[in-house]
Write a protein that holds these residues in place. Structure first.
Motif, PDB file in Angstrom:
ATOM      1  N   SER A 165      -1.011  -4.333 -13.355  1.00  0.00           N
ATOM      2  CA  SER A 165      -0.759  -4.495 -11.926  1.00  0.00           C
ATOM      3  C   SER A 165      -0.389  -5.954 -11.659  1.00  0.00           C
ATOM      4  CB  SER A 165      -1.990  -4.093 -11.099  1.00  0.00           C
ATOM      5  OG  SER A 165      -3.107  -4.896 -11.452  1.00  0.00           O
ATOM      6  N   TYR A 166       0.371  -6.170 -10.581  1.00  0.00           N
ATOM      7  CA  TYR A 166       0.928  -7.482 -10.337  1.00  0.00           C
ATOM      8  C   TYR A 166       0.701  -7.906  -8.892  1.00  0.00           C
ATOM      9  CZ  TYR A 166       3.338  -6.367 -14.695  1.00  0.00           C
ATOM     10  OH  TYR A 166       3.607  -6.007 -15.990  1.00  0.00           O
ATOM     11  N   SER A 167       0.838  -9.204  -8.677  1.00  0.00           N
ATOM     12  CA  SER A 167       0.642  -9.767  -7.344  1.00  0.00           C
ATOM     13  C   SER A 167       1.893  -9.584  -6.487  1.00  0.00           C
ATOM     14  CB  SER A 167       0.330 -11.265  -7.465  1.00  0.00           C
ATOM     15  OG  SER A 167       1.499 -11.956  -7.928  1.00  0.00           O
ATOM     16  N   ASN A 168       1.764  -9.949  -5.219  1.00  0.00           N
ATOM     17  CA  ASN A 168       2.917  -9.894  -4.313  1.00  0.00           C
ATOM     18  C   ASN A 168       4.048 -10.791  -4.805  1.00  0.00           C
ATOM     19  OD1 ASN A 168       1.351  -8.222  -2.786  1.00  0.00           O
ATOM     20  ND2 ASN A 168       1.173  -9.592  -1.026  1.00  0.00           N
ATOM     21  N   ARG A 169       3.690 -11.938  -5.380  1.00  0.00           N
ATOM     22  CA  ARG A 169       4.729 -12.857  -5.892  1.00  0.00           C
ATOM     23  C   ARG A 169       5.507 -12.197  -7.021  1.00  0.00           C
ATOM     24  NH1 ARG A 169       7.062 -17.619  -6.752  1.00  0.00           N
ATOM     25  NH2 ARG A 169       7.135 -18.520  -8.853  1.00  0.00           N
ATOM     26  N   HIS A 170       4.812 -11.518  -7.926  1.00  0.00           N
ATOM     27  CA  HIS A 170       5.499 -10.809  -9.001  1.00  0.00           C
ATOM     28  C   HIS A 170       6.466  -9.762  -8.437  1.00  0.00           C
ATOM     29  CE1 HIS A 170       1.902 -12.149 -11.414  1.00  0.00           C
ATOM     30  NE2 HIS A 170       2.893 -12.501 -12.213  1.00  0.00           N
ATOM     31  N   ALA A 171       5.994  -9.037  -7.435  1.00  0.00           N
ATOM     32  CA  ALA A 171       6.833  -7.996  -6.826  1.00  0.00           C
ATOM     33  C   ALA A 171       8.070  -8.615  -6.181  1.00  0.00           C
ATOM     34  CB  ALA A 171       6.028  -7.221  -5.785  1.00  0.00           C
ATOM     35  N   ASP A 172       7.888  -9.729  -5.495  1.00  0.00           N
ATOM     36  CA  ASP A 172       9.017 -10.394  -4.845  1.00  0.00           C
ATOM     37  C   ASP A 172      10.029 -10.879  -5.877  1.00  0.00           C
ATOM     38  OD1 ASP A 172       7.863  -9.972  -2.375  1.00  0.00           O
ATOM     39  OD2 ASP A 172       6.982 -11.983  -2.240  1.00  0.00           O
ATOM     40  N   LEU A 173       9.541 -11.398  -6.996  1.00  0.00           N
ATOM     41  CA  LEU A 173      10.438 -11.889  -8.044  1.00  0.00           C
ATOM     42  C   LEU A 173      11.228 -10.739  -8.674  1.00  0.00           C
ATOM     43  CD1 LEU A 173       8.057 -14.483  -9.713  1.00  0.00           C
ATOM     44  CD2 LEU A 173      10.166 -14.999  -8.474  1.00  0.00           C
ATOM     45  N   LEU A 174      10.546  -9.611  -8.915  1.00  0.00           N
ATOM     46  CA  LEU A 174      11.249  -8.463  -9.485  1.00  0.00           C
ATOM     47  C   LEU A 174      12.283  -7.928  -8.496  1.00  0.00           C
ATOM     48  CD1 LEU A 174      11.611  -6.506 -11.807  1.00  0.00           C
ATOM     49  CD2 LEU A 174       9.770  -5.090 -10.852  1.00  0.00           C
ATOM     50  N   PHE A 195       7.193   6.974  -8.891  1.00  0.00           N
ATOM     51  CA  PHE A 195       7.487   5.964  -7.877  1.00  0.00           C
ATOM     52  C   PHE A 195       6.446   5.957  -6.763  1.00  0.00           C
ATOM     53  CE2 PHE A 195      11.875   6.548  -9.596  1.00  0.00           C
ATOM     54  CZ  PHE A 195      11.975   5.289 -10.143  1.00  0.00           C
ATOM     55  N   ALA A 196       5.828   7.105  -6.526  1.00  0.00           N
ATOM     56  CA  ALA A 196       4.762   7.164  -5.516  1.00  0.00           C
ATOM     57  C   ALA A 196       3.559   6.321  -5.920  1.00  0.00           C
ATOM     58  CB  ALA A 196       4.332   8.615  -5.301  1.00  0.00           C
ATOM     59  N   GLU A 197       3.439   6.056  -7.226  1.00  0.00           N
ATOM     60  CA  GLU A 197       2.303   5.267  -7.734  1.00  0.00           C
ATOM     61  C   GLU A 197       2.633   3.791  -7.903  1.00  0.00           C
ATOM     62  OE1 GLU A 197      -0.145   8.153 -10.668  1.00  0.00           O
ATOM     63  OE2 GLU A 197       1.981   7.932 -11.217  1.00  0.00           O
ATOM     64  N   TRP A 198       3.870   3.385  -7.599  1.00  0.00           N
ATOM     65  CA  TRP A 198       4.234   1.978  -7.781  1.00  0.00           C
ATOM     66  C   TRP A 198       3.493   1.055  -6.816  1.00  0.00           C
ATOM     67  CZ3 TRP A 198       9.418  -0.120  -9.825  1.00  0.00           C
ATOM     68  CH2 TRP A 198       9.717   0.491 -11.053  1.00  0.00           C
ATOM     69  N   SER A 199       2.949   1.623  -5.741  1.00  0.00           N
ATOM     70  CA  SER A 199       2.130   0.800  -4.842  1.00  0.00           C
ATOM     71  C   SER A 199       0.844   0.363  -5.534  1.00  0.00           C
ATOM     72  CB  SER A 199       1.802   1.572  -3.565  1.00  0.00           C
ATOM     73  OG  SER A 199       1.125   2.783  -3.871  1.00  0.00           O
ATOM     74  N   GLU A 200       0.446   1.081  -6.599  1.00  0.00           N
ATOM     75  CA  GLU A 200      -0.715   0.670  -7.396  1.00  0.00           C
ATOM     76  C   GLU A 200      -0.340  -0.439  -8.376  1.00  0.00           C
ATOM     77  OE1 GLU A 200      -2.158   4.133  -9.367  1.00  0.00           O
ATOM     78  OE2 GLU A 200      -2.206   5.344  -7.539  1.00  0.00           O
ATOM     79  N   VAL A 201       0.921  -0.444  -8.808  1.00  0.00           N
ATOM     80  CA  VAL A 201       1.397  -1.477  -9.725  1.00  0.00           C
ATOM     81  C   VAL A 201       1.585  -2.793  -8.980  1.00  0.00           C
ATOM     82  CG1 VAL A 201       3.218  -2.095 -11.364  1.00  0.00           C
ATOM     83  CG2 VAL A 201       2.572   0.304 -11.050  1.00  0.00           C
ATOM     84  N   PHE A 202       2.073  -2.690  -7.739  1.00  0.00           N
ATOM     85  CA  PHE A 202       2.288  -3.877  -6.894  1.00  0.00           C
ATOM     86  C   PHE A 202       1.507  -3.698  -5.600  1.00  0.00           C
ATOM     87  CE2 PHE A 202       6.197  -3.156  -9.385  1.00  0.00           C
ATOM     88  CZ  PHE A 202       6.251  -4.349 -10.102  1.00  0.00           C
ATOM     89  N   PRO A 203       0.171  -3.813  -5.655  1.00  0.00           N
ATOM     90  CA  PRO A 203      -0.657  -3.543  -4.472  1.00  0.00           C
ATOM     91  C   PRO A 203      -0.298  -4.469  -3.304  1.00  0.00           C
ATOM     92  CG  PRO A 203      -2.003  -3.766  -6.458  1.00  0.00           C
ATOM     93  CD  PRO A 203      -0.628  -4.231  -6.811  1.00  0.00           C
ATOM     94  N   CYS A 207       7.686  -5.369  -0.451  1.00  0.00           N
ATOM     95  CA  CYS A 207       9.054  -5.092  -0.914  1.00  0.00           C
ATOM     96  C   CYS A 207       9.150  -3.880  -1.844  1.00  0.00           C
ATOM     97  CB  CYS A 207       9.618  -6.321  -1.637  1.00  0.00           C
ATOM     98  SG  CYS A 207       8.765  -6.702  -3.183  1.00  0.00           S
ATOM     99  N   VAL A 208       8.037  -3.171  -2.089  1.00  0.00           N
ATOM    100  CA  VAL A 208       8.054  -2.087  -3.084  1.00  0.00           C
ATOM    101  C   VAL A 208       9.065  -1.007  -2.719  1.00  0.00           C
ATOM    102  CG1 VAL A 208       6.709  -0.220  -4.121  1.00  0.00           C
ATOM    103  CG2 VAL A 208       5.700  -2.478  -3.870  1.00  0.00           C
ATOM    104  N   VAL A 209       9.102  -0.606  -1.460  1.00  0.00           N
ATOM    105  CA  VAL A 209      10.034   0.448  -1.044  1.00  0.00           C
ATOM    106  C   VAL A 209      11.471  -0.006  -1.261  1.00  0.00           C
ATOM    107  CG1 VAL A 209      10.887   1.809   0.902  1.00  0.00           C
ATOM    108  CG2 VAL A 209       8.429   1.470   0.598  1.00  0.00           C
ATOM    109  N   ALA A 210      11.769  -1.237  -0.886  1.00  0.00           N
ATOM    110  CA  ALA A 210      13.123  -1.769  -1.063  1.00  0.00           C
ATOM    111  C   ALA A 210      13.460  -1.916  -2.550  1.00  0.00           C
ATOM    112  CB  ALA A 210      13.255  -3.116  -0.364  1.00  0.00           C
TER     113      ALA A 210
END
Length: 253
Positions: A165-174, A195-203, A207-210
């Motif tokens: 799992s990753y932080s918000n910064r990781h999600a923003d960078l990806l 994809f429904a579980e990606w919110s667990e990867v990037f809690p 930007c997860v939906v985008a």
């Protein structure tokens, strides 16, 4: 175009300026064509060697040895189409979804290898390595350079999304990276999460939906279901060792 003119074009393509400067003196010599062929072959070999090294694909089981009967569900036709590399021509993405061990990474490595063999630039990297590298950069200029590096290959393979799992910064960078590549270059992702579980990867990442929207747009999504192939091989090796020990024990009596 005459044969001599064709040879001259090949020499120009190889930037053999010394040869070209004396072309009218040397063009009809019998050794000119073999020389050009040797130079082309050697340059192609060295180019392939460099691209394979920079792709970081690692060791993998060739797709010819892949046991297609092992996964409980696997769309072999769709995977065969990916191996033709046609999706690279339209900058489409590919996403391999499935649990741990049924062959997602092996298939991704084979696709990456085929892409290198066909002259494409490729980078194979795990999500942990990619995001760890980007997040470790503490200056905007260094981050911009690194994002350009990851945005450049014709095929970027991001392996093992979902195991950490990753932080918000990781999600923003990806998201920034995928957004740069969107409709420009192809990205192949392997993930053990729907994809429904990606919110667990990037809690809590906004930007997860985008991010998912960019990835799945014009993408081939292939689900692979089945038990771990590595565990299967481990059991088979254990059984072989047990049989060997049993046979050795009998022969020593």
């Amino acid at each position: 175009m005459t044969p001599i003119e064709h040879l001259q074009q090949r020499a120009k393509g190889l930037h053999l300026y010394g040869l070209l400067a004396h072309w009218h003196e040397l063009a009809e010599n019998a050794w000119v064509e073999p020389l050009l062929t040797w130079e082309e072959t050697e340059r192609a070999r060295r180019s392939l060697e460099r691209r394979l090294g920079s792709a970081h694909i690692g060791r993998f089981k060739p797709v010819a040895d892949f046991d297609w009967n092992w996964p409980a569900h696997c769309d072999r036709t769709a995977i065969s189409e990916l191996l033709t590399l046609e999706f690279l021509n339209t900058a489409a993405n590919a996403i391999l979804v499935g649990g741990s061990g049924p062959g997602k990474s092996t298939i991704a490595q084979n696709i990456a290898h085929q892409a290198v063999l066909h002259g494409h630039t490729v980078l194979f990297i795990t999500a942990g390595q990619l995001l760890g590298d980007l997040a470790a950069l503490d200056s905007d200029s260094a981050l911009r350079r690194r994002l350009r590096y990851y945005a450049a290959p014709a095929l970027l393979v991001i392996d093992e999304v979902g195991y950490l799992s990753y932080s918000n910064r990781h999600a923003d960078l990806l998201f920034e990276l995928i957004n740069r590549r969107h409709e420009q270059k192809s990205t192949l992702v392997t993930t053990n999460k729907s994809f429904a579980e990606w919110s667990e990867v990037f809690p809590n990442a906004a930007c997860v939906v985008a991010l998912i929207d960019r990835l799945v747009h014009n993408a081939e999504i292939i689900h692979i279901k089945g038990d771990s192939y590595r565990l299967k091989e481990a059991r088979e090796r254990a059984e072989q060792r047990a049989k060997k020990r049993k046979a050795t024990g009998r022969s020593s009596i």
